[in-house]
Design a protein around this motif. Structure first.
Motif, short mmCIF file in Angstrom:
data_model
loop_
_atom_site.label_atom_id
_atom_site.label_comp_id
_atom_site.label_asym_id
_atom_site.label_seq_id
_atom_site.Cartn_x
_atom_site.Cartn_y
_atom_site.Cartn_z
N ILE A 112 0.85 -1.19 0.00
CA ILE A 112 0.00 0.00 0.00
C ILE A 112 0.88 1.24 0.00
O ILE A 112 0.65 2.19 -0.74
N ILE A 127 -6.55 3.26 -3.38
CA ILE A 127 -5.58 2.40 -2.69
C ILE A 127 -6.04 0.95 -2.75
O ILE A 127 -5.27 0.04 -3.08
N ALA A 131 -4.22 -2.12 -4.69
CA ALA A 131 -3.75 -3.32 -3.98
C ALA A 131 -4.35 -4.56 -4.61
O ALA A 131 -3.68 -5.58 -4.76
N PHE A 150 -4.39 -0.86 5.74
CA PHE A 150 -4.44 0.59 5.66
C PHE A 150 -4.64 1.20 7.04
O PHE A 150 -3.95 2.15 7.43
#
Lengths: 526, 236
Positions: A112, A127, A131, A150
Motif C-alpha cells: 500500500i 488504494i 492493492a 491501511f
C-alpha cells in the motif's frame, strides 16, 4: 536550515529524473525565488500557462509544492506556490521508508505504501483498487485485509490525510512589511526563526485529531474545503459512523499520502540508537531503543532535543519486554541511562525518577565524527588533531597554544601554521588576526571551529557529492546500455565480464549514495 | 683548572670565577648570564657584547673550558648555537617542554605514558583527574612523577585520540561516588586500546576528499561524468 546552492541543484536533479525538464524548470524557479503566483511563474519560466499548470499539478500531486494564500483584507486573493525542499529530497529515500515499514509492521503494508509513494496522493478507493490489481496475479487480496493494512498504517502514523489544499497564511508576526514578505529571497538570506515554508506547512497540516483519523467528514473534506475549520466536537459526531459506510460513501474525496515526518522520526531514532551502540555499548543501545519506542507517538516534533521523559520503572519494563533486553538488570539499565542523559539537567532523585535521553547531543557527536573524518582523510592526521582540539575547545585559540596542545599527538611544532592555513583556506577553520599594542607591537593569529558555518559548508558539499554520484550513476548506466539491453542468454565471455563490471560499478555508486543520504539526513533532517 | 683549589674553597659562590677572566671574557659572560634560563644565540651575543667576532669566539671557548657556560639546544631553531650560564637549566621555550629530550620530541616516552594512563583509566572505569593521579602514583609504573599540568595534557590527548571520553558526572549509576557536574574520564573501548576510526560516509567517496570539488560542476571541465578520481574508484 537555509537552502544551499547544491541542495537546490540536487533537488532539481531529482525532479528532472522523475518528471522531466518542464516540471524541473518550474520547480527550480520556485526553489530559487521562494513563493510565486501562477502569473509570476509563467513570467519567470517563459513556459505556456498550460505547461506551468500541468507542472504544478504534478508537483502538488507528489507533495513537492504547496499552494497557499496570504490573508489580505483588500484585493482579490492570489494563490501562491511554494516548493517543499525536504519533500523533494525525500523522493530519493523511498526505499528506506519502505524498509522502515517492513521492519515495523510487515510486508503486506509495504504494498500500500509503495503505491502511495509512487502516486503521491490517493483516495482510499484508489488504494484498495491498486492493492487488488497488483495482487491479482498471486494470492487473493480481499478488500478487508487491505482495509485492515491501511488502518494499521494510519494508526502507526505512516500514512496521513493530505494537508489543506490552500491554507491562508496570517499576517507575519515579525516587523517585516507585506512588501518585504513577497521577496522570499531576502527571507532566505537572513536567519529567520520560522521560514515562510515552515509557516505554510504548519498552516496546511490538518489538526492532529483529524490527521490520522479514518472517520470521514463529508463537508470538511469536500474539494477545496478547509478541514481545519471543523471543531473537535463536530468530528466526534461523525465518529459514530459505521466504518463500512465510510468506505462506500464519501471516501473518494479524502486524499491520503505517506507521512514523511514519521519516517524521518523512525530513521532519526534508528540513527541515534546505532550511534549510541558505536559510542557506548549494546546495552545502552537497547535501553535507548526501548525508550524511544515507548514514546514515539508522544513526541511533539521530529527534531526534538530530548526524548520524552519516562520513569525508571517504565523504562525497565520496556527494556525487558524487548528480546535483546530480557537479561538486563535494573542496575545495568540505570548505568546505561547515566550515559544517555544530559548531565547538565538538574535531577531530583527523590521525586519520581524520570529519565530523558539527550538526543541532540548524540546526533551532534555523530555530526562531529563525520566532519572530523572528512578532515582526517583530506588533510591528514595532524590536521585532524588540530581540528579536534579546536572543535572540543569551542573557543578561539592562538597558533602557539595549538602547537603546545598538539605536541603530545606528536605533531612537529613548525608544521602547525601550515596545517592551520590549509584548513582555513578551504573554509574548515575561522581565523582572526589580533594585534596587541604594548611596549612592542605584536600580532597573533587565533583559530576557531565555527560550527554553524562549517556545518553548512559540509552540507553543501554533501549535496554536491550526492548530485555527482547520481550524475555518474546515470552516466554509467548509459555507458553499459549495450550490455544491459542484451538478453541473459547472450551474456557470454567478454559480455559476461562486462556485465559483472557494470553490476559492481552500479552497486558501489548506489551503496555510496544510500550511505551519503544517511549523512545528509543527519545534518539536514535530524 | 688554573685556579688554586684553596681559592675555590674560600669563594664558592658564582661571583668567584669571573675574577680570573679577561676583560672580554667578563663582558661575554655577563651577557650570557643576564639571559638566565633563556640563553642567547651567538649572533645576538656578538651584537650585545659589541666586540669583534674573533674575540667573542675565543671568549666563548675559554668560558666553556672553564665550565662557566654550556651550549644548549633550542627546539625552535636547532641550527643556531645557543649558550647559557652553567648554573641554569634551559627553559621550556628552549627544550620544548617536558616531553622533549635533547631537543627532540620523545615519541617513545610519550606513547608509553599514554598507554599507561589509558590502561589505568580502563581499570578504574570512571575516574577524576585526582583519582587517576593517585592511581598512577600507587601503581609505580613510572619512575618520574607527573605534575597536574602534565596529567591534564595526557588526559587531553587521550580524549583527542578518542581512547577516553570526558564526561560530567550525573551523580548516578557508575557516577554514584562523584558529585554531579564533576569532570570524569572514562574509557571508550575495551582495554583502553586505540580504536580504528570508523569510516565516514563522505570520507569514503572521492568527492568527500576531492581537492577540486569547488571547481567541479555538472557540465564543467571538472565534472562527475569525466572525473578521473571516479574512474579510478570504479575500476574493478
Amino acid at each position: 536550515m537555509t537552502l544551499t546552492q547544491y541542495g537546490i541543484k540536487y533537488a532539481v536533479h531529482i525532479i528532472t529524473s522523475n518528471f522531466g525538464n518542464l516540471v524541473a524548470k518550474v520547480c527550480e524557479i520556485l526553489l530559487r525565488r521562494g513563493h510565486l503566483s501562477l502569473k509570476q511563474l509563467i513570467g519567470f519560466t517563459e513556459l505556456t500557462p498550460q505547461q506551468v499548470k500541468n507542472s504544478l499539478l504534478i508537483l502538488i500531486q507528489h507533495n513537492c509544492v504547496q499552494p497557499f494564500s496570504f490573508d489580505q483584507s483588500e484585493g482579490p486573493k492570489v494563490t501562491q506556490y511554494i516548493a517543499l525542499f525536504d519533500n523533494i529530497i525525500h523522493r530519493g529515500r523511498f526505499a528506506k521508508f519502505l524498509a522502515v515499514v517492513s521492519q515495523e509492521l510487515d510486508t503486506d503494508r509495504e504494498l500500500i505504501l509503495k503505491d502511495l509513494l509512487e502516486n503521491g496522493r490517493l483516495t482510499l478507493k484508489q488504494i484498495i483498487e491498486g492493492a487488488e490489481s497488483s495482487k491479482s496475479q498471486g494470492d487473493s487480496a480481499d478488500k478487508d485485509s487491505v482495509q485492515e493494512s491501511f488502518l494499521k498504517l494510519v494508526n502507526a502514523h505512516f500514512v496521513e490525510r493530505c494537508p489543506a489544499p490552500e491554507p491562508v497564511l496570517g499576517q507575519a508576526t515579525k516587523q517585516e512589511g507585506p512588501a518585504k514578505k513577497r521577496g522570499a529571497k531576502s527571507a532566505k538570506m537572513v536567519e529567520v526563526p520560522e521560514t515562510i515554508e515552515q509557516r505554510v506547512i504548519a498552516a496546511a497540516a490538518p489538526p492532529e485529531a483529524i490527521r490520522f483519523s479514518i472517520m470521514i467528514d463529508s463537508e470538511a473534506d469536500a474539494p477545496g474545503g478547509k478541514s481545519d475549520n471543523m471543531s473537535v466536537g463536530e468530528k466526534r459526531k461523525h465518529a459514530t459512523l459505521e466504518f463500512d459506510a465510510e468506505f462506500e460513501s464519501s471516501d473518494e474525496v479524502v486524499l491520503w499520502r505517506a507521512n514523511f515526518e514519521e519516517f524521518i522520526r523512525c530513521l532519526r531514532h534508528k540513527a541515534c540508537v546505532e550511534n549510541v551502540r558505536a559510542r557506548l555499548d549494546d546495552e545502552a543501545a537497547v535501553v535507548l531503543r526501548a525508550m524511544l519506542k515507548a514514546t514515539r507517538t508522544a513526541e511533539k516534533k521530529v527534531k526534538t532535543e530530548n526524548s520524552v521523559p519516562l520513569s525508571l520503572n517504565t523504562i525497565y519494563e520496556e527494556v525487558i519486554n524487548s528480546e535483546a533486553g530480557r537479561s538486563l538488570t535494573m542496575g545495568r539499565v540505570r548505568d546505561s541511562l547515566s550515559g544517555l542523559c544530559d548531565s547538565s539537567q538538574e535531577r531530583d532523585v527523590d521525586e519520581d525518577e524520570s529519565y530523558s535521553a539527550d538526543l541532540k547531543k548524540i546526533l551532534e557527536l555523530a555530526q562531529d565524527d563525520e566532519v572530523e573524518l572528512i578532515v582526517l582523510k583530506r588533510y591528514g592526521k595532524d590536521a585532524y588533531t588540530m581540528f579536534r582540539i579546536l572543535s572540543l575547545a569551542g573557543r578561539p585559540i592562538e597558533t602557539d597554544k595549538i602547537s603546545d596542545m598538539s605536541q603530545l599527538s606528536l605533531v612537529e611544532k613548525n608544521e602547525t601554521p601550515k596545517i592551520l592555513y590549509n584548513l582555513w583556506k578551504d573554509d574548515y577553520l575561522h581565523m582572526e588576526r589580533l594585534v596587541v599594542t604594548g611596549a612592542r607591537q605584536s600580532q597573533f593569529l587565533v583559530w576557531r571551529v565555527d560550527k554553524p558555518i562549517i556545518w553548512k559548508h559540509v552540507l553543501d558539499e554533501m549535496f554536491h557529492t550526492a548530485l555527482n554520484l547520481s550524475l555518474r550513476l546515470a552516466c554509467e548506466e548509459e555507458r553499459f546500455k549495450e550490455i544491459t539491453d542484451l538478453p541473459a542468454h547472450k551474456l557470454l565471455g567478454e559480455m559476461a565480464k562486462q556485465w559483472q563490471l557494470y553490476r559492481n560499478v552500479i552497486l558501489v555508486l548506489q551503496a555510496s549514495l544510500l550511505k551519503l543520504d544517511d549523512a545528509l539526513m543527519l545534518f539536514h533532517d535530524f | 683548572m688554573s685556579r688554586p683549589s684553596a681559592l675555590k674553597r674560600k669563594q664558592p659562590d658564582s661571583s668567584s670565577p669571573s675574577e680570573s677572566l679577561t676583560e672580554h671574557e667578563k663582558i661575554v659572560y655577563s651577557v650570557i648570564r643576564s639571559k638566565q634560563d633563556m640563553g642567547i644565540w651567538t649572533r645576538d651575543m656578538k651584537k650585545e657584547a659589541n666586540l669583534p667576532d674573533n674575540l667573542v669566539g675565543k671568549s666563548i671557548k675559554s668560558l666553556q673550558a672553564k665550565n662557566l657556560i654550556k651550549e644548549v639546544v633550542n627546539v625552535q631553531s636547532k641550527g643556531r648555537k645557543h649558550y647559557m650560564a652553567a648554573e641554569f637549566e634551559p627553559s621550556k621555550e628552549l627544550t620544548g617542554g617536558d616531553w622533549y629530550s635533547n631537543g627532540t620530541l620523545d615519541k617513545y616516552y610519550i606513547s608509553c605514558v599514554k598507554d599507561g594512563f589509558a590502561k589505568i583509566i580502563y581499570q578504574l572505569k570512571v575516574a577524576t583527574l585526582e583519582g587517576i593521579s593517585d592511581e598512577v602514583k600507587k601503581s609505580g609504573i613510572f619512575k618520574t612523577s607527573f605534575t597536574k599540568q602534565q596529567i591534564e595534557e595526557i588526559l587531553r590527548v587521550l580524549v583527542l585520540d578518542k581512547r577516553v571520553t570526558e564526561v560530567k558526572s550525573t551523580g548516578m549509576g557508575e557516577f554514584g561516588s562523584f558529585p554531579v557536574g564533576k569532570v570524569c574520564y572514562k574509557s571508550t573501548s575495551k582495554g583502553g586500546s586505540k580504536r580504528e576510526p570508523k569510516v565516514g560516509a563522505m570520507a569514503s567517496i572521492p568527492c568527500g576528499v576531492c581537492p577540486r570539488i569547488s571547481q567541479c560542476t555538472p557540465d564543467g571541465i571538472i565534472s562527475p561524468r569525466t572525473c578521473v578520481y571516479f574512474t579510478k574508484w570504479l575500476d574493478f
